[in-house]
Design a protein around this motif. Structure first.
Motif, PDB file in Angstrom:
ATOM      1  N   ASN A 253      33.353  45.368  42.105  1.00  0.00           N
ATOM      2  CA  ASN A 253      33.182  44.348  40.814  1.00  0.00           C
ATOM      3  C   ASN A 253      34.729  44.456  40.236  1.00  0.00           C
ATOM      4  OD1 ASN A 253      31.734  43.012  38.981  1.00  0.00           O
ATOM      5  ND2 ASN A 253      31.474  44.505  37.571  1.00  0.00           N
ATOM      6  N   TRP A 291      32.371  37.551  34.236  1.00  0.00           N
ATOM      7  CA  TRP A 291      31.188  37.795  34.263  1.00  0.00           C
ATOM      8  C   TRP A 291      30.597  37.998  32.924  1.00  0.00           C
ATOM      9  CZ3 TRP A 291      27.629  38.622  39.118  1.00  0.00           C
ATOM     10  CH2 TRP A 291      26.179  38.653  38.591  1.00  0.00           C
ATOM     11  N   PHE A 430      26.248  35.073  42.902  1.00  0.00           N
ATOM     12  CA  PHE A 430      26.981  35.151  41.578  1.00  0.00           C
ATOM     13  C   PHE A 430      28.295  36.017  41.605  1.00  0.00           C
ATOM     14  CE2 PHE A 430      22.624  34.641  38.983  1.00  0.00           C
ATOM     15  CZ  PHE A 430      22.439  33.523  39.219  1.00  0.00           C
ATOM     16  N   GLN A 431      28.263  36.998  42.263  1.00  0.00           N
ATOM     17  CA  GLN A 431      29.232  37.946  42.249  1.00  0.00           C
ATOM     18  C   GLN A 431      30.525  37.186  43.137  1.00  0.00           C
ATOM     19  OE1 GLN A 431      30.869  40.039  40.454  1.00  0.00           O
ATOM     20  NE2 GLN A 431      30.795  42.232  41.295  1.00  0.00           N
ATOM     21  N   ARG A 434      31.973  34.613  41.272  1.00  0.00           N
ATOM     22  CA  ARG A 434      32.781  35.051  40.355  1.00  0.00           C
ATOM     23  C   ARG A 434      34.168  35.333  40.844  1.00  0.00           C
ATOM     24  NH1 ARG A 434      35.001  39.247  37.931  1.00  0.00           N
ATOM     25  NH2 ARG A 434      33.841  40.907  39.295  1.00  0.00           N
ATOM     26  N   THR A 439      33.452  30.988  36.539  1.00  0.00           N
ATOM     27  CA  THR A 439      33.063  31.871  35.212  1.00  0.00           C
ATOM     28  C   THR A 439      31.512  31.927  35.204  1.00  0.00           C
ATOM     29  OG1 THR A 439      35.015  31.359  34.066  1.00  0.00           O
ATOM     30  CG2 THR A 439      33.144  32.117  32.686  1.00  0.00           C
ATOM     31  N   ILE A 440      30.932  33.065  35.237  1.00  0.00           N
ATOM     32  CA  ILE A 440      29.340  33.265  34.969  1.00  0.00           C
ATOM     33  C   ILE A 440      29.097  33.638  33.401  1.00  0.00           C
ATOM     34  CG2 ILE A 440      27.426  34.473  35.693  1.00  0.00           C
ATOM     35  CD1 ILE A 440      28.893  32.980  37.916  1.00  0.00           C
ATOM     36  N   ALA A 454      28.648  43.006  34.696  1.00  0.00           N
ATOM     37  CA  ALA A 454      29.346  42.312  33.621  1.00  0.00           C
ATOM     38  C   ALA A 454      30.673  42.762  33.530  1.00  0.00           C
ATOM     39  CB  ALA A 454      28.617  42.390  32.365  1.00  0.00           C
TER      40      ALA A 454
END
Length: 492
Positions: A253, A291, A430-431, A434, A439-440, A454
């Motif tokens: 992340n 995120w 989603f990751q 990103r 942009t999430i 996040a």
């Protein structure tokens, strides 16, 4: 299973099919339960758990006509059903009238109604300045609390609960199950729920379904969950400790968005509903590749914020995207996925926006097949979107937004109604997006998602942006995070 006594109910050798489906959902399914039992049904999204509840209550086939056959269908006389989608439950336009409608059917004297209406609203912690409020003005979570209150007003002997906390914030979820635990002591409870940590302490029995709608385990909760742990993982069923297991294999992340390109700026921004300001922010700047989790209690203004950003509600002040035609770059996923559907099949729903943009049919077919596979919807490609399970509807709404490869993806509770397997699959998608620069922006009540994914957390309270926390690693606050006073300017 053996037949029930007069102290129980159930169904024997159930066979059921949905229109446009080549195979039956259930084939000779039998399920019995006894008076006073607290039973939790667990299984992957789309396996038929909600349909089982509707059969056990008699909604199918008496209210919902579907081709079905059984050797026996024995339903209780006095029952209440709490649906995943509260909008399907309401009969009246106003909050107090919805509960009064139930009380009238119980022949309660009018003079007693005001006190009882407030009692049931208090039981679900739904606080309103005026109980004579239009239901359509409530947030999704507030609607769910009202739906539960109206069912509690029935004082049912048997309660069927179909993911009743899917749209509730953490405090609301805890309060709801505390209420169910209290009122359920002398009642029979049949529960479908993904947030199982809240219900395991008071259920007696766990029933496990596989992806084909077949019961593969049924017994005392501790023994069943321990014995079939491998199957729970295989079928992607939520169970205690699953987030810890997932964390071991989580995609990294790490991304430095501290000096990233600005993609959206708000100044003196306000969102209005019926000419009243329901959300405001003095200044907010969002960056490419972040995120952003938007959190807050039900009714705080989270959905209003993102609907205003999308231009779905009237706004004042400045909203400036970094590109000229945001409709070509920004995709939105509603809290209620049915709001998005415009075609008669899953396949056509995915292809719709591509055809609007005049993409060639060969490329459309390729992308549609790719997304049917990615979002586990291949078997549903010819079904009408409204015939899908709640989890499948949610995946279709996300897939139809993702198929255009947006620069910004705005999502309102995208993981509710999902099993663990599909939740993690969505989060991984989603990751990956990103990390590639998308942009999430996500409204969520799932604090595990906030913690693990996040990079920035915005907290909304009473229609104002009150907190901005930037994360170095999945939700851990850096020094840049700050609590904003009521009259302080929101500066990031």
């Amino acid at each position: 299973m053996s037949s029930t006594s007069r102290e129980g109910w159930g169904v024997t050798n159930l066979r059921l099919a949905f229109p446009k489906k080549n195979a039956m959902l259930f084939k000779d399914l039998s399920f019995d339960y006894q008076r006073g039992e607290k039973v939790l049904l667990l299984g992957p999204s789309g396996c038929g758990k909600s349909t089982v509840l509707q059969v056990l209550s008699g909604l199918i086939p008496h209210s919902i006509e579907l081709p079905m056959r059984s050797d026996r269908q024995e339903v209780p006389n006095n029952w209440g059903f709490i649906f995943q989608d509260p909008d399907t439950q309401f009969c009246m336009p106003y909050v107090d009238e919805e509960i009064a409608f139930v009380l009238e059917n119980r022949c309660i004297e009018r003079a007693q109604m005001s006190e009882l209406i407030q009692r049931y609203l208090d039981m679900v912690d739904l606080k309103l300045e005026n109980n004579h409020q239009l239901i359509r003005t409530l947030s999704g979570g507030m609607k769910q609390r009202l739906a539960i209150a109206s069912i509690l007003a029935l004082e049912p002997e048997v309660l069927f609960l179909d993911e009743p906390t899917a749209l509730l914030d953490p405090n609301g979820t805890e309060q709801l199950w505390k209420t169910v635990r209290q009122i359920g002591k002398d009642r029979t409870l049949i529960i479908v729920e993904h947030k199982i940590n809240h219900v395991l302490d008071f259920v007696d029995r766990v029933v496990l379904f596989n992806q084909h709608g077949e019961i593969f385990a049924d017994g005392p909760k501790q023994e069943t969950l321990a014995r079939y742990r491998d199957k729970l993982d295989e079928f992607g069923i939520w169970h205690p400790g699953i987030w810890s297991d997932y964390e071991k294999n989580q995609i990294g992340n790490q991304i430095n968005s501290e000096h990233a390109e600005s993609i959206l700026e708000l100044k003196n921004f306000a969102v209005l509903r019926q000419k009243q300001v329901k959300f405001s922010a003095d200044h907010l700047c969002l960056n490419r590749g972040e995120w952003i989790a938007i959190v807050g209690e039900n009714g705080a203004g989270k959905s209003t914020m993102i609907e205003g950003i999308m231009g779905l509600l009237r706004t004042n002040g400045q909203l400036r995207w970094s590109f000229d035609h945001p409709e070509n770059h920004v995709q939105f996923v509603f809290q209620n996925p049915e709001y998005q559907f415009v075609t008669d099949s899953v396949e056509d729903e995915l292809a719709f926006s591509l055809r609007v943009n005049k993409m060639n049919e060969e490329e459309i077919a390729r992308r549609v097949d790719e997304h049917l596979e990615r979002y586990a919807l291949k078997a549903q490609r010819n079904q009408h979107p409204f015939q899908l399970s709640t989890g499948q509807k949610r995946r279709l709404s996300v897939a139809s937004a993702m198929i255009n490869h947006p620069d910004v993806l705005i999502l309102d509770e995208p993981t509710f109604g999902q099993d663990a397997k599909n939740t993690f699959a969505l989060l991984d998608i989603f990751q990956q997006l990103r990390l590639a620069g998308t942009t999430i922006i996500m409204v969520t009540h799932e604090m595990e998602i906030v913690h693990h994914f996040a990079t920035r957390v915005l907290t909304v309270e009473n229609g104002r942006l009150v907190n901005d926390c930037v994360s170095s690693e999945g939700g851990e606050e850096r020094n840049r995070g700050q609590r904003l006073g009521e009259h302080e300017q929101v500066v990031f």
